[in-house]
Design an enzyme around this catalytic site. Structure first.
Site, PDB file in Angstrom:
ATOM      1  CE  LYS A 268      18.513   5.839 -27.326  1.00 24.82           C
ATOM      2  NZ  LYS A 268      18.619   4.747 -28.323  1.00 24.82           N
ATOM      3  CG  ASP A 273      23.840   5.021 -30.065  1.00 24.90           C
ATOM      4  OD1 ASP A 273      24.889   4.546 -29.560  1.00 24.90           O
ATOM      5  OD2 ASP A 273      22.851   4.323 -30.386  1.00 24.90           O
ATOM      6  CE  LYS A 280      24.199   3.336 -33.328  1.00 27.29           C
ATOM      7  NZ  LYS A 280      23.349   2.183 -33.655  1.00 27.29           N
ATOM      8  CG  ASP A 291      19.997   7.314 -30.151  1.00 24.07           C
ATOM      9  OD1 ASP A 291      18.847   6.958 -30.467  1.00 24.07           O
ATOM     10  OD2 ASP A 291      20.823   6.558 -29.592  1.00 24.07           O
ATOM     11  CG  ASP A 350      24.742   0.342 -31.130  1.00 27.87           C
ATOM     12  OD1 ASP A 350      24.437   1.463 -30.677  1.00 27.87           O
ATOM     13  OD2 ASP A 350      24.691   0.049 -32.352  1.00 27.87           O
ATOM     14  CD  GLU A 352      22.332   3.655 -27.048  1.00 24.86           C
ATOM     15  OE1 GLU A 352      22.622   2.579 -27.620  1.00 24.86           O
ATOM     16  OE2 GLU A 352      21.595   4.514 -27.582  1.00 24.86           O
ATOM     17  NE  ARG A 354      17.826  -2.639 -25.829  1.00 22.94           N
ATOM     18  CZ  ARG A 354      17.639  -3.530 -26.797  1.00 22.94           C
ATOM     19  NH1 ARG A 354      17.468  -4.820 -26.491  1.00 22.94           N
ATOM     20  NH2 ARG A 354      17.614  -3.160 -28.047  1.00 22.94           N
TER      21      ARG A 354
HETATM   22  N1  BES Z   1      19.779   4.417 -31.420  1.00 23.11           N
HETATM   23  C1  BES Z   1      19.870   3.086 -31.886  1.00 23.11           C
HETATM   24  C2  BES Z   1      18.644   2.672 -32.718  1.00 23.11           C
HETATM   25  C3  BES Z   1      18.572   3.243 -34.103  1.00 23.11           C
HETATM   26  C4  BES Z   1      19.352   2.735 -35.123  1.00 23.11           C
HETATM   27  C5  BES Z   1      17.651   4.214 -34.397  1.00 23.11           C
HETATM   28  C6  BES Z   1      19.225   3.248 -36.398  1.00 23.11           C
HETATM   29  C7  BES Z   1      17.509   4.706 -35.666  1.00 23.11           C
HETATM   30  C8  BES Z   1      18.308   4.224 -36.678  1.00 23.11           C
HETATM   31  C9  BES Z   1      19.967   2.128 -30.716  1.00 23.11           C
HETATM   32  O1  BES Z   1      20.660   2.597 -29.631  1.00 23.11           O
HETATM   33  C10 BES Z   1      20.683   0.924 -31.209  1.00 23.11           C
HETATM   34  O2  BES Z   1      21.827   1.050 -31.555  1.00 23.11           O
HETATM   35  N2  BES Z   1      19.996  -0.211 -31.237  1.00 23.11           N
HETATM   36  C11 BES Z   1      20.577  -1.409 -31.726  1.00 23.11           C
HETATM   37  C12 BES Z   1      20.121  -2.545 -30.834  1.00 23.11           C
HETATM   38  C13 BES Z   1      20.831  -3.837 -31.094  1.00 23.11           C
HETATM   39  C14 BES Z   1      22.286  -3.728 -30.692  1.00 23.11           C
HETATM   40  C15 BES Z   1      20.149  -4.918 -30.328  1.00 23.11           C
HETATM   41  C16 BES Z   1      20.104  -1.633 -33.159  1.00 23.11           C
HETATM   42  O3  BES Z   1      18.950  -1.341 -33.458  1.00 23.11           O
HETATM   43  O4  BES Z   1      20.907  -2.059 -33.973  1.00 23.11           O
HETATM   44 ZN    ZN Z   2      20.720   4.608 -29.367  1.00 20.89          ZN
HETATM   45 MN    MN Z   3      22.748   2.230 -29.815  1.00 20.57          MN
END
Ligand code: BES
Ligand code: ZN
Ligand code: MN
Length: 502
Positions: A268, A273, A280, A291, A350, A352, A354
């Site tokens: 990835k 992000d 966020k 990210d 968010d 994104e 996947r």
């Molecule tokens: N890059 C983030 C995941 C992340 C968050 C990694 C904090 C490390 C620390 C990912 O893109 C994301 O935002 N995932 C969301 C998914 C949710 C919207 C289903 C998450 O984990 O909040």
């Molecule tokens: Zn992300």
């Molecule tokens: Mn995200």
């Protein structure tokens, strides 16, 4: 850093510093004992006086010990002799480096390799020492205006082995570990760069330099128009919100036979992000420059393989975008068509990672891979579940899962399996499209993997969620280079170059 192995007695080393272990309480290691005897009991006298008890964290630097050829002897406290874990062994090596840095010595002979670590052989001890030393010495200073190189930097470590019979194994360990270290350090550098420098375009350029640097590496980069042509609607949907153009980077290292199916690593590469329209919160948002740690780790792994000239075929695929809330960004509720033909309802912009991974995973099938492993900072939920110690592991092929679990155990770069049961799939159901991109409350790490599982049916696949392990937050903020160590161990285990350590 230069690393070598040597067998020989500690008092005969003509070198800046000899390092030897002292155990708790007040027990000398074999090499410390030799130095003690030859110097007429200097060390045992100091120990008796309480200068060092042998606890972890203690050290004692001696100069010009009689009847030795070295300038210094550094005694390192190692704790109870019978209870030295893999984690402690690394810590002991790092304590050594910290003490040596201010000692003035530049060339070191370490006898810490004689410490017995449960179920670990000499090759493991040498590899882990090298990784621990390099980790300790790593700095990211390229963006500071003033560069302060250390006064007398450490230049060389010689690891002691117990006899000539161990030299060959020791040398293989050095060679492997130095390559892994190169990969880890490349991965850290890319990861630590901020989002305004490390853009998808920048990552693509760095991938190009791998091709120039190493024979056998071939890099290619697809731009947005070319991805459009392939129908990568999910990846492009994320990229729309940013002024930085997205890239699909492929780095092939074909060190094996032509007809050998490759190991494909998908990383990835979200260079920042923001969350997109599902923005966020502001606190610690800066950490979302990390990210792209998945991307950095697969590029680091390729570099390590190329460095070693590993006789295997390895391909890294990096979908890279910036996730931003621009005027034409995707919105919650938007439906896009992925390269596979499956339609996706984007309920949260968010989620994104996947979306870009699913198209990269569909693309990966063209390599007719032996296995595909994707590496992604995918979910905050994984940090909640496993913290900073283990990456989350899921997949569709048990032998692959077990090999990765095992490689994690022996490298110390560990992962832990979560259940990818079909029971979780219903959380992704959508009223309007084939699937939704989020699975609602509960098991966020599993439902993210469930999403990816829709796109990986044609090959053996494992997914590593590295959200908790890829970087350290807080004051010591910085990338860890994980899981380069794990991936390299997996690759080398498959080659059986180094004997399995446990
Ligand atoms: N890059 C983030 C995941 C992340 C968050 C990694 C904090 C490390 C620390 C990912 O893109 C994301 O935002 N995932 C969301 C998914 C949710 C919207 C289903 C998450 O984990 O909040
Ligand atoms: Zn992300
Ligand atoms: Mn995200």
């Amino acid at each position: 850093m230069e690393y070598t192995v040597k067998s020989g007695s500690p008092e005969k080393q003509r070198i800046g510093c000899v390092v030897a272990a002292v155990f708790a309480s007040r027990k000398l290691s074999p090499s410390a004992k030799i130095l003690d005897e030859i110097s007429g009991g200097v060390i045992s006298n100091l120990v008796r006086r309480g200068e060092i008890e042998g606890e972890i964290g203690q050290s004692l630097l001696l100069h010009d010990l009689e009847n030795t050829l070295c300038d210094r002897v550094l005694l390192i406290g190692c704790g109870k002799e019978k209870k030295i874990s893999t984690k402690k062994f690394r810590q002991i090596n790092q304590n050594m480096v910290k003490r040596l840095e201010s000692s003035g010595a530049t060339e070191i002979a370490s006898y810490l390799t004689e410490i017995a670590v449960k179920r670990r052989c000499i090759t493991w001890k040498i590899s882990q020492s090298i990784e621990a030393i390099d980790e300790c010495l790593y700095q990211f200073n390229q963006l500071k205006s003033e560069q302060k190189p250390p006064r007398r930097p450490l230049r060389k470590f010689i690891f002691s082995v117990s006899g000539r019979g161990q030299l060959a194994d020791g040398e293989i360990a050095v060679r492997n570990a130095m390559a892994v270290s190169t990969g880890i350090s490349l991965s850290k550098d890319l990861s630590n760069l901020p989002g305004n420098i490390c853009t998808p375009t920048y990552l693509a350029k760095q991938a190009m330099t791998l091709q120039e640097q190493y024979p056998g590496v071939k890099t290619s980069v697809l731009d947005e128009a070319e991805m459009e042509e392939l129908g990568m609607g999910a990846l492009l949907a994320v990229s729309r919100g940013s002024r930085e153009p997205g890239k699909l980077i492929t780095v092939e290292y074909m060190g094996g036979d032509k007809d050998q199916a490759p190991i494909v690593l998908v990383g990835k590469g979200v260079t920042f992000d923001s969350g997109g329209i599902s923005l966020k919160p502001g606190a610690t948002m800066d950490e979302m420059k990390y990210d792209m740690c998945g991307a950095a780790s697969v590029l680091g792994t390729i570099a390590a393989c190329a460095e070693l000239q590993t006789p295997m075929n390895i391909v890294a695929i990096v979908p890279s975008v910036e996730n931003m809330p621009g005027g034409i960004a995707i919105k919650p509720g938007d439906i896009v068509t992925s390269m596979s033909g499956k339609t996706i309802e984007i309920l949260n912009t968010d989620a994104e990672g996947r979306l870009i991974l699913c198209d990269a995973l569909t693309y990966a099938a063209k390599y007719e891979p032996d296995v595909v492993i994707d590496v992604a900072t995918l979910t905050g939920a994984c940090v909640v579940a496993l913290g900073a110690h283990a990456a989350g592991l899921m997949g569709n092929h048990n032998p692959l899962i077990n090999e990765l679990l095992h490689a994690g155990q022996s490298s110390g770069d560990r992962c832990w399996q979560l259940p990818l049961w079909e029971d979780y799939q219903e959380q992704l159901e959508s009223n309007f499209a084939d699937i939704a991109n989020i699975g609602g409350k509960g098991a966020g790490t599993v439902t993210a993997a469930c999403f990816l599982a829709h796109f990986t049916k044609r090959y053996h696949w494992a997914h590593l969620d590295i959200a908790g392990v890829a970087w350290i937050s807080g004051k010591q903020k910085g990338a860890t280079g994980r899981p380069v160590g794990l991936l390299m161990q997996y690759i080398l285990d498959r080659l059986k170059v180094i004997e399995p350590a446990s």
